[in-house]
Design an enzyme around this catalytic site. Structure first.
Site, PDB file in Angstrom:
ATOM      1  N   SER A  18     -39.762 -21.759 -76.779  1.00 17.02           N
ATOM      2  CA  SER A  18     -39.388 -22.097 -75.401  1.00 17.02           C
ATOM      3  C   SER A  18     -38.088 -22.892 -75.384  1.00 17.02           C
ATOM      4  O   SER A  18     -37.234 -22.691 -74.512  1.00 17.02           O
ATOM      5  CB  SER A  18     -40.487 -22.942 -74.743  1.00 17.02           C
ATOM      6  OG  SER A  18     -41.683 -22.212 -74.647  1.00 17.02           O
ATOM      7  N   SER A  56     -42.131 -25.232 -70.881  1.00 12.26           N
ATOM      8  CA  SER A  56     -43.313 -25.310 -71.736  1.00 12.26           C
ATOM      9  C   SER A  56     -44.409 -24.457 -71.120  1.00 12.26           C
ATOM     10  O   SER A  56     -44.866 -24.732 -70.018  1.00 12.26           O
ATOM     11  CB  SER A  56     -43.788 -26.764 -71.870  1.00 12.26           C
ATOM     12  OG  SER A  56     -45.072 -26.796 -72.479  1.00 12.26           O
ATOM     13  N   GLY A  57     -44.804 -23.414 -71.839  1.00  9.45           N
ATOM     14  CA  GLY A  57     -45.847 -22.535 -71.324  1.00  9.45           C
ATOM     15  C   GLY A  57     -47.114 -23.307 -71.000  1.00  9.45           C
ATOM     16  O   GLY A  57     -47.642 -23.225 -69.898  1.00  9.45           O
ATOM     17  N   SER A  58     -47.558 -24.109 -71.966  1.00  6.22           N
ATOM     18  CA  SER A  58     -48.796 -24.859 -71.768  1.00  6.22           C
ATOM     19  C   SER A  58     -48.600 -26.042 -70.828  1.00  6.22           C
ATOM     20  O   SER A  58     -49.545 -26.511 -70.194  1.00  6.22           O
ATOM     21  CB  SER A  58     -49.301 -25.382 -73.121  1.00  6.22           C
ATOM     22  OG  SER A  58     -48.413 -26.365 -73.627  1.00  6.22           O
ATOM     23  N   GLY A  59     -47.379 -26.545 -70.757  1.00  3.80           N
ATOM     24  CA  GLY A  59     -47.117 -27.746 -69.951  1.00  3.80           C
ATOM     25  C   GLY A  59     -47.669 -29.005 -70.590  1.00  3.80           C
ATOM     26  O   GLY A  59     -47.749 -30.055 -69.957  1.00  3.80           O
ATOM     27  N   THR A 117     -46.842 -29.772 -74.210  1.00  2.00           N
ATOM     28  CA  THR A 117     -46.119 -30.126 -75.437  1.00  2.00           C
ATOM     29  C   THR A 117     -45.706 -31.609 -75.382  1.00  2.00           C
ATOM     30  O   THR A 117     -45.001 -32.032 -74.467  1.00  2.00           O
ATOM     31  CB  THR A 117     -44.878 -29.229 -75.599  1.00  2.00           C
ATOM     32  OG1 THR A 117     -45.253 -27.873 -75.349  1.00  2.00           O
ATOM     33  CG2 THR A 117     -44.292 -29.355 -76.994  1.00  2.00           C
ATOM     34  N   GLU A 122     -42.410 -16.725 -73.161  1.00  2.00           N
ATOM     35  CA  GLU A 122     -41.044 -16.938 -73.639  1.00  2.00           C
ATOM     36  C   GLU A 122     -40.122 -15.779 -73.239  1.00  2.00           C
ATOM     37  O   GLU A 122     -39.006 -16.001 -72.772  1.00  2.00           O
ATOM     38  CB  GLU A 122     -41.058 -17.104 -75.160  1.00  2.00           C
ATOM     39  CG  GLU A 122     -41.824 -18.342 -75.626  1.00  2.00           C
ATOM     40  CD  GLU A 122     -42.623 -18.145 -76.910  1.00  2.00           C
ATOM     41  OE1 GLU A 122     -43.431 -19.037 -77.222  1.00  2.00           O
ATOM     42  OE2 GLU A 122     -42.445 -17.114 -77.583  1.00  2.00           O
TER      43      GLU A 122
END
Lengths: 196, 196, 196, 196
Positions: D50, D89-92, D94, D163
């Site tokens: 990312s 951040s995909g997960s939010g 990190t 991504e």
């Protein structure tokens, strides 16, 4: 003599005093821990100039045959309990460095903290703390005026003294590791990047 | 005393000798060129540990208010004849460093080379050469055996002496620039990264 | 529909055409070469956005268990004849990329070039060339006016089409490698950085 | 047809669906915020792939004339209330990304979060959230088995879909910004690095 050379002499004298003040027993422990991890992964953590000094150390560890990674670069692997983290932060409070040291400790990795503040959050997450006095960003928050008066630190702004002391100290650790491991300069040279 | 501390003392003495041997007039020219470019772009070029030392200098220049970029990082702008390149290479032969210095010179940028070899390809592309003696990778190719005998360089493998001397020298340049520009440590602190 | 979404659709269609035009036999060779180097070092080379795309590929190769390095980062090892270099450059002329590929070839490493120009200096130093048509920086030098007229490329300035096509193509290579190697997503996850 | 090409088609179709599902109003707000910061600093934050995608976006913003920095690189300035942070951040979740977003928000900077999880800690620190569905690392923790059964994600391991979708989406934002700002490809080309 150039004013630049005068500052250099002043810096070198200061670095000398900082390094002499490091505990011999801490140095011994750090070297033992490093040698213990020669067959495992070592991750260097640091931000800003401390991070760059960490990278110069990482490069030489790699030349010595260690398997080394640098936080923030593309290739950083999953840490395990077999691995070692070396974290550099003068203040011991840099957000991302502390956060990464916490994760490393939580997965069981060994953590060495190199910091001016053995009572810092970073040190609290370390198994071994190397106190490199220097001066760090955090000092000026509490102690800025006094230093302005002495003027002593205009030659070494912000974390300069910590960073330079770490640089020389860590290169001295490399020299000692070469002796212990029995590595010659030629061994290092063979591992030096050729396509750069 | 720990062997690590003995090596430190040896390194500090060696760095002192290297820096004292730099020509005062070269130092003056470098400072003048830097100040001349305070309103333009400065690009730091270097590979390996020399590149890392260049980055520590870049950070401080940024703290002083210069507009600085580092080769190899994401944001590197187009160079013009108004801009300055500072290139570090002990040997003066590192392929990518020489290649970039050539391009920089061809577009009219000013190039400062910091190198142990004033007769190197890098120096040939520079308008101003700072000779930092140290020792560089290239030496060992021609002179390796002799040094093995003296054993003098096992404490400072490969480019160590060049890199450490550059680090201290460039931080001394920063102290001088602070005076010339009239920047206080507080000015630098304001520009220090806060989200790190 | 947002104009941004229209551009996305246009880009995706273009990328699809570019990837379909890659020679199947070249893809097969690339996969075979990668698998042949699973026990050796792989170095990714690229500059600017192509370099960043190369790094996303490097990360996934690492997750798959390959030993991967990225040019320009701290830890880049000495290359040998056992090792593999994957170089990305749309134009095939980027100075530092060509210089590194030359060194890699000269020490006997295998070189895969991913480029829009199979007749470029980069390709000349490669054992295997993957032609990813896209469009690269170099095109506009010769062919800029025509494209201004069609306006076709305002949606994909400079090397955009090459870079995006490489990104999707290389992630598709990863999926294929997972099958060939028999790696599950869980295997990759175990190697994903945890201290980030 | 090569299996690699089949995966590419599958990826492109998936990316298309993800981007079409982004709220048009969110896209408009993001573009407005970006244009509002054309005379201020923009800092890109992200880790791993990312972060690399964020850097490709940073480069194009720089080519468009924005003043852009990338977290984790040498030159990252002090943020102020005038500045903008774009965090991916995909997960939010990190750690370092959330920590930096928190600092940025605390000093008054505007924060745009690009994430699959609008209820994540990252999103909680953002003024504007762009939901890019994809799939992120976090999903597999809760939902791994189901996906193993469908087998759907062996083509897009870990955060791949997030991504890739971000990469295409952000390049589409660039195309839109070019129109709004009235920048031609030639304008971008002038700012493209020449010494690389």
């Amino acid at each position: 003599m150039s004013g630049v050379k005068e500052v250099s002499s002043w810096l070198l004298a200061g670095i000398g005093r900082v390094i002499q003040s490091i505990e011999d027993s801490e140095i011994e422990k750090m070297i033992d821990i490093l040698i213990d991890h020669i067959d495992h992964k070592i991750l260097l953590i640091g931000s800003g100039r401390s991070g760059l000094v960490g990278r110069t150390f990482a490069l030489r560890l790699m030349h010595l045959g260690f398997t080394v990674y640098v936080s923030g670069e593309t290739i950083t692997p999953a840490l395990t309990e077999d691995d070692l983290v070396v974290a550099l932060s003068g203040s011991g409070t840099t957000t991302t460095v502390v956060a990464q040291a916490e994760v490393a400790k939580s997965v069981g990795s060994t953590v060495i903290a190199v910091t001016s503040h053995p009572d810092s959050p970073l040190a609290a997450n370390a198994h071994e703390v190397i106190e490199v006095k220097g001066r760090s960003k955090i000092d000026q928050i509490f102690d800025y005026d006094k230093r302005q008066i002495t003027g002593e630190y205009s030659n070494a702004p912000l974390g300069t003294m910590f960073e330079l002391s770490c640089m020389i100290f860590l290169d001295s650790i490399i020299a000692e590791l070469m002796q212990r491991i029995g590595a010659s300069e030629l061994d290092l040279r063979k591992r030096h990047a050729n396509a750069e």
